[in-house]
Design a protein around this motif. Structure first.
Motif, PDB file in Angstrom:
ATOM      1  N   TYR A  36     131.519  86.070  83.105  1.00  0.00           N
ATOM      2  CA  TYR A  36     131.339  86.875  84.302  1.00  0.00           C
ATOM      3  C   TYR A  36     131.644  86.018  85.524  1.00  0.00           C
ATOM      4  O   TYR A  36     131.525  84.796  85.503  1.00  0.00           O
ATOM      5  CB  TYR A  36     129.902  87.398  84.427  1.00  0.00           C
ATOM      6  CG  TYR A  36     129.544  88.506  83.483  1.00  0.00           C
ATOM      7  CD1 TYR A  36     129.143  88.233  82.182  1.00  0.00           C
ATOM      8  CD2 TYR A  36     129.609  89.835  83.898  1.00  0.00           C
ATOM      9  CE1 TYR A  36     128.808  89.262  81.315  1.00  0.00           C
ATOM     10  CE2 TYR A  36     129.277  90.863  83.035  1.00  0.00           C
ATOM     11  CZ  TYR A  36     128.881  90.567  81.752  1.00  0.00           C
ATOM     12  OH  TYR A  36     128.557  91.584  80.903  1.00  0.00           O
ATOM     13  N   GLY A  97     126.758  98.639  71.713  1.00  0.00           N
ATOM     14  CA  GLY A  97     126.921  98.867  73.140  1.00  0.00           C
ATOM     15  C   GLY A  97     125.808  98.280  73.975  1.00  0.00           C
ATOM     16  O   GLY A  97     125.948  98.104  75.180  1.00  0.00           O
ATOM     17  N   GLN A  99     123.832  95.496  75.626  1.00  0.00           N
ATOM     18  CA  GLN A  99     124.224  94.132  75.962  1.00  0.00           C
ATOM     19  C   GLN A  99     123.347  93.605  77.075  1.00  0.00           C
ATOM     20  O   GLN A  99     123.760  93.527  78.237  1.00  0.00           O
ATOM     21  CB  GLN A  99     125.700  94.091  76.375  1.00  0.00           C
ATOM     22  CG  GLN A  99     126.272  92.686  76.465  1.00  0.00           C
ATOM     23  CD  GLN A  99     126.291  91.949  75.154  1.00  0.00           C
ATOM     24  OE1 GLN A  99     125.382  91.186  74.822  1.00  0.00           O
ATOM     25  NE2 GLN A  99     127.310  92.172  74.342  1.00  0.00           N
TER      26      GLN A  99
ATOM     27  N   SER B  95     126.453  99.700  80.394  1.00  0.00           N
ATOM     28  CA  SER B  95     127.383  99.196  79.392  1.00  0.00           C
ATOM     29  C   SER B  95     127.904 100.329  78.526  1.00  0.00           C
ATOM     30  O   SER B  95     127.215 101.330  78.290  1.00  0.00           O
ATOM     31  CB  SER B  95     126.738  98.113  78.520  1.00  0.00           C
ATOM     32  OG  SER B  95     125.619  98.587  77.825  1.00  0.00           O
ATOM     33  N   ASP B  96     129.126 100.111  78.039  1.00  0.00           N
ATOM     34  CA  ASP B  96     129.761 101.122  77.200  1.00  0.00           C
ATOM     35  C   ASP B  96     129.544 100.782  75.722  1.00  0.00           C
ATOM     36  O   ASP B  96     128.821  99.848  75.393  1.00  0.00           O
ATOM     37  CB  ASP B  96     131.245 101.242  77.547  1.00  0.00           C
ATOM     38  CG  ASP B  96     132.028  99.954  77.301  1.00  0.00           C
ATOM     39  OD1 ASP B  96     133.177  99.863  77.767  1.00  0.00           O
ATOM     40  OD2 ASP B  96     131.485  99.024  76.641  1.00  0.00           O
ATOM     41  N   ARG B  98     131.296  99.298  73.688  1.00  0.00           N
ATOM     42  CA  ARG B  98     131.747  97.961  73.294  1.00  0.00           C
ATOM     43  C   ARG B  98     130.809  96.882  73.809  1.00  0.00           C
ATOM     44  O   ARG B  98     130.977  95.706  73.493  1.00  0.00           O
ATOM     45  CB  ARG B  98     133.159  97.699  73.848  1.00  0.00           C
ATOM     46  CG  ARG B  98     134.216  98.633  73.323  1.00  0.00           C
ATOM     47  CD  ARG B  98     135.472  98.510  74.153  1.00  0.00           C
ATOM     48  NE  ARG B  98     135.245  98.911  75.532  1.00  0.00           N
ATOM     49  CZ  ARG B  98     136.183  98.905  76.462  1.00  0.00           C
ATOM     50  NH1 ARG B  98     137.411  98.518  76.181  1.00  0.00           N
ATOM     51  NH2 ARG B  98     135.902  99.277  77.707  1.00  0.00           N
ATOM     52  N   GLY B  99     129.845  97.261  74.609  1.00  0.00           N
ATOM     53  CA  GLY B  99     128.934  96.276  75.165  1.00  0.00           C
ATOM     54  C   GLY B  99     129.424  95.623  76.439  1.00  0.00           C
ATOM     55  O   GLY B  99     128.775  94.719  76.968  1.00  0.00           O
ATOM     56  N   GLU B 100     130.567  96.066  76.946  1.00  0.00           N
ATOM     57  CA  GLU B 100     131.040  95.520  78.219  1.00  0.00           C
ATOM     58  C   GLU B 100     130.145  96.055  79.329  1.00  0.00           C
ATOM     59  O   GLU B 100     129.997  97.272  79.482  1.00  0.00           O
ATOM     60  CB  GLU B 100     132.494  95.925  78.468  1.00  0.00           C
ATOM     61  CG  GLU B 100     133.467  95.193  77.564  1.00  0.00           C
ATOM     62  CD  GLU B 100     134.919  95.495  77.902  1.00  0.00           C
ATOM     63  OE1 GLU B 100     135.772  95.177  77.064  1.00  0.00           O
ATOM     64  OE2 GLU B 100     135.179  96.042  78.995  1.00  0.00           O
ATOM     65  N   THR B 101     129.563  95.135  80.067  1.00  0.00           N
ATOM     66  CA  THR B 101     128.557  95.502  81.067  1.00  0.00           C
ATOM     67  C   THR B 101     129.135  95.398  82.464  1.00  0.00           C
ATOM     68  O   THR B 101     129.760  94.397  82.807  1.00  0.00           O
ATOM     69  CB  THR B 101     127.325  94.588  80.936  1.00  0.00           C
ATOM     70  OG1 THR B 101     126.849  94.656  79.593  1.00  0.00           O
ATOM     71  CG2 THR B 101     126.216  95.017  81.874  1.00  0.00           C
ATOM     72  N   PHE B 103     128.309  95.725  86.598  1.00  0.00           N
ATOM     73  CA  PHE B 103     127.230  95.637  87.561  1.00  0.00           C
ATOM     74  C   PHE B 103     127.608  96.318  88.871  1.00  0.00           C
ATOM     75  O   PHE B 103     128.770  96.305  89.282  1.00  0.00           O
ATOM     76  CB  PHE B 103     126.906  94.170  87.857  1.00  0.00           C
ATOM     77  CG  PHE B 103     126.198  93.464  86.749  1.00  0.00           C
ATOM     78  CD1 PHE B 103     126.887  93.029  85.624  1.00  0.00           C
ATOM     79  CD2 PHE B 103     124.833  93.215  86.828  1.00  0.00           C
ATOM     80  CE1 PHE B 103     126.239  92.370  84.597  1.00  0.00           C
ATOM     81  CE2 PHE B 103     124.170  92.558  85.807  1.00  0.00           C
ATOM     82  CZ  PHE B 103     124.874  92.140  84.691  1.00  0.00           C
TER      83      PHE B 103
END
Lengths: 113, 112
Positions: A36, A97, A99, B95-96, B98-101, B103
């Motif tokens: 990030y 999903g 996380q 998050s979706d 796929r776990g992509e978060t 912010f």
């Protein structure tokens, strides 16, 4: 969650390629590696995620060796606007999903003109 | 590009007052989160929310805090009886599959 270690700060000149390496010796089989970026007074921004070998997108590349105990975020030809804090995170990619992100201190990248 | 939106960007309140921070997560995301970042410190997890209930919370998220999804789009964080040490940036995330978060830009809470 696997613990990660990354440099506290780095300096680079504009136009150079920057490589930030993160160590995660205790990475688990299911863990993915995610990076990030955070600018001052803004929310963290997802850059890239990978499991093994190499992942590339329009922003960066992520290199992961075979043992997965480290990873390197590569930013090509940085500009002043890339000055930010970069976080390396390791977490379960098989969570459907979910996380929860556990942030460390990150690497403060300063790009110099 | 879809984004998480937060309002207000800056909230000033008196100690002891209640505040509600608002968020609109990305529409097809399933998991929602609140984080906070005290000035100069790490981003800290507060709570996650899935299927209209809290799925995980940190030790920071005590009875002073509550979350709600009052309708199909908003996700709120309520802080009752604010304290000086609640002053921080509060980030909403989603998050979706796929776990992509992703912010939001954050709400700066200043407790006076």
């Amino acid at each position: 969650l696997a613990k990660t270690t990354q440099p506290i700060s780095m300096d680079s000149y504009e136009g150079q390629e920057v490589n930030i390496t993160c160590s995660h010796n205790n990475i688990a089989t299911n863990d993915y590696i995610t990076w990030y970026q955070q600018f001052p007074s803004q929310g963290p921004r997802f850059i890239i995620q990978g499991y093994k070998t190499k992942v590339t997108n329009e922003v960066a590349s992520l290199f992961i060796p075979a043992d997965r105990k480290s990873s390197t975020l590569s930013l090509p030809r940085v500009s002043l606007s890339d000055t930010a804090v970069y976080y390396c995170l390791v977490g379960d990619g098989n969570s459907g999903g979910y996380q929860k992100v556990t942030f460390g201190i990150g690497t403060k990248l300063q790009v110099i003109p | 590009e879809p984004e998480v939106t937060q309002t207000p960007s800056h909230q000033v309140t008196q100690m002891g007052q209640e505040v509600i921070l608002r968020c609109v997560p990305i529409s097809n995301h399933l998991y929602f989160y609140w984080y906070r970042q005290i000035l100069g410190q790490k981003v800290e997890f507060l709570v996650s929310f899935y299927n209209n209930e809290i799925s995980e919370k940190s030790e920071i998220f005590d009875d002073q805090f509550s979350v709600e999804r009052p309708d199909g789009s908003n996700f709120t964080l309520k802080i009752r009886s604010t304290k000086l040490e609640d002053s921080a940036m509060y980030f909403c995330a989603s998050s979706d599959y796929r776990g992509e978060t992703y912010f939001g830009a954050g709400t700066r809470l200043s407790v006076l």
